[in-house]
Motif scaffolding. Structure first.
Motif, PDB file in Angstrom:
ATOM      1  N   UNK A   1       0.410  31.473  -8.924  1.00 42.22           N
ATOM      2  CA  UNK A   1      -1.149  31.239  -9.228  1.00 42.22           C
ATOM      3  C   UNK A   1      -1.119  30.154 -10.465  1.00 42.22           C
ATOM      4  N   UNK A   2      -0.326  30.052 -11.338  1.00 42.78           N
ATOM      5  CA  UNK A   2      -0.178  29.265 -12.377  1.00 42.78           C
ATOM      6  C   UNK A   2       0.188  27.680 -12.068  1.00 42.78           C
ATOM      7  N   UNK A   3       0.750  27.798 -11.109  1.00 43.09           N
ATOM      8  CA  UNK A   3       1.448  26.567 -10.466  1.00 43.09           C
ATOM      9  C   UNK A   3       0.207  25.943  -9.664  1.00 43.09           C
ATOM     10  N   UNK A   4      -0.452  26.666  -9.171  1.00 43.03           N
ATOM     11  CA  UNK A   4      -1.535  26.271  -8.211  1.00 43.03           C
ATOM     12  C   UNK A   4      -2.531  25.896  -9.092  1.00 43.03           C
TER      13      UNK A   4
ATOM     14  N   UNK B   1      16.962  17.473 -19.267  1.00 42.37           N
ATOM     15  CA  UNK B   1      16.825  19.005 -19.535  1.00 42.37           C
ATOM     16  C   UNK B   1      16.582  19.782 -18.130  1.00 42.37           C
ATOM     17  N   UNK B   2      17.054  20.984 -18.013  1.00 42.79           N
ATOM     18  CA  UNK B   2      16.662  21.796 -16.889  1.00 42.79           C
ATOM     19  C   UNK B   2      15.114  22.542 -17.079  1.00 42.79           C
ATOM     20  N   UNK B   3      14.209  22.174 -16.003  1.00 43.87           N
ATOM     21  CA  UNK B   3      13.015  22.871 -16.242  1.00 43.87           C
ATOM     22  C   UNK B   3      12.904  23.946 -15.147  1.00 43.87           C
ATOM     23  N   UNK B   4      12.106  24.947 -15.698  1.00 39.14           N
ATOM     24  CA  UNK B   4      11.682  26.068 -14.907  1.00 39.14           C
ATOM     25  C   UNK B   4      10.893  25.676 -13.653  1.00 39.14           C
ATOM     26  N   UNK B   5      10.974  26.631 -12.612  1.00 42.13           N
ATOM     27  CA  UNK B   5      10.610  26.186 -11.444  1.00 42.13           C
ATOM     28  C   UNK B   5       8.650  25.877 -11.607  1.00 42.13           C
ATOM     29  N   UNK B   6       8.194  26.589 -12.226  1.00 45.33           N
ATOM     30  CA  UNK B   6       6.882  26.535 -12.598  1.00 45.33           C
ATOM     31  C   UNK B   6       6.276  25.109 -13.456  1.00 45.33           C
ATOM     32  N   UNK B   7       7.300  24.373 -14.214  1.00 44.99           N
ATOM     33  CA  UNK B   7       7.207  23.500 -14.733  1.00 44.99           C
ATOM     34  C   UNK B   7       7.604  22.097 -14.185  1.00 44.99           C
TER      35      UNK B   7
END
Length: 254
Positions: free
Chosen positions: A92-95, A232-238
């Motif tokens: 939901x945050x990603x959307x 840098x390694x990013x989170x999936x939501x980032x």
């Protein structure tokens, strides 16, 4: 100014009749009154309508057209976000944020390392909820269109769909070295198409556990190019949001 979406069938001449939850929001939440203006989109990317409220009925609001502005506030490309299903409520945050950043469609993808698993019944309910999140975010950010949220696809289905909708297809991958080619690839999005239509750009984002090597291989063989998003390694939501931000900077600001 409040921004809403309207069905063209409800726009009769200079009059627009609004029904549904927007009426309660206008009348009881925002305390709007006759004479207040509302921005309206009919789903087309190049028009913005301004209406003034003339009256509230029991379950409807009647508005009168006061102006039309022809402009395209959407991104100059059509971004397709292929998002590996994340855990919990992260989708939901990603959307929400992807819609604010100009995404055109979001395709949830069930990848090998996805923790979240949805059967068909749960997927339908989730997709319905996700579409409502997209609509609310589109209204808040004054988008001209409501991005479509697909039912979840398998990786193979997603790859095939990307081949049909996107001119540029990329997959951010932590093992991909930044050789400077990513910016050059995205620069090609500036080039006009022969028919004048917007280009489609697809980005595949892995879940919390990342992509499996076999998935990256399948994507590469299908013409989807692995790229680097930096050191840098990013989170999936980032990750997807960073890519959309890149597009905004590259195509609208720089």
């Amino acid at each position: 100014m409040l921004h809403i979406f309207a069905d063209p069938a409800d726009m009769q001449g200079d009059l627009l009749t609004v029904r549904g939850p927007e009426v309660n929001h206008m009348k009881n939440v925002l305390r709007m009154k006759p004479g207040d203006e509302v921005s309206v989109s009919d789903g087309r990317q190049d028009k913005d309508y301004r209406y003034v409220i003339t009256e509230f009925q029991e379950d409807a609001a009647v508005l009168n057209l006061v102006g039309v502005e022809e402009k395209d506030t959407e991104l100059p490309v059509l971004p397709y976000l292929f998002q590996g299903l994340p855990k919990g409520e992260k989708m939901e945050l990603v959307i929400q944020k992807a819609v604010e950043l100009g995404v055109y469609e979001i395709i949830p993808v069930s990848m090998r390392r996805c923790v979240a698993k949805l059967d068909e019944k749960r997927a339908e309910k989730k997709a319905e909820r996700w579409q409502k999140v997209a609509e609310a975010a589109a209204m808040q950010s004054k988008r001209r269109v409501i991005p479509r949220i697909h039912m979840p696809m398998t990786m193979q289905e997603a790859i095939r769909y990307a081949q049909t909708c996107a001119d540029v297809r990329v997959l951010p991958y932590e093992n991909q070295q930044d050789d400077g080619s990513t910016k050059a690839l995205l620069e090609t999005l500036r080039e006009p198409t022969p028919d004048g239509k917007k280009k489609g750009v697809a980005v595949f984002i892995g879940p919390e556990g990342g992509f499996e090597e076999e998935e990256v291989k399948e994507a590469r063989e299908a013409g989807i190019r692995p790229i680097s998003l930096g050191k840098r390694i990013l989170r999936t939501e980032t990750a997807g949001l960073m890519f959309l931000s890149w597009l905004t900077y590259l195509l609208e600001i720089s």
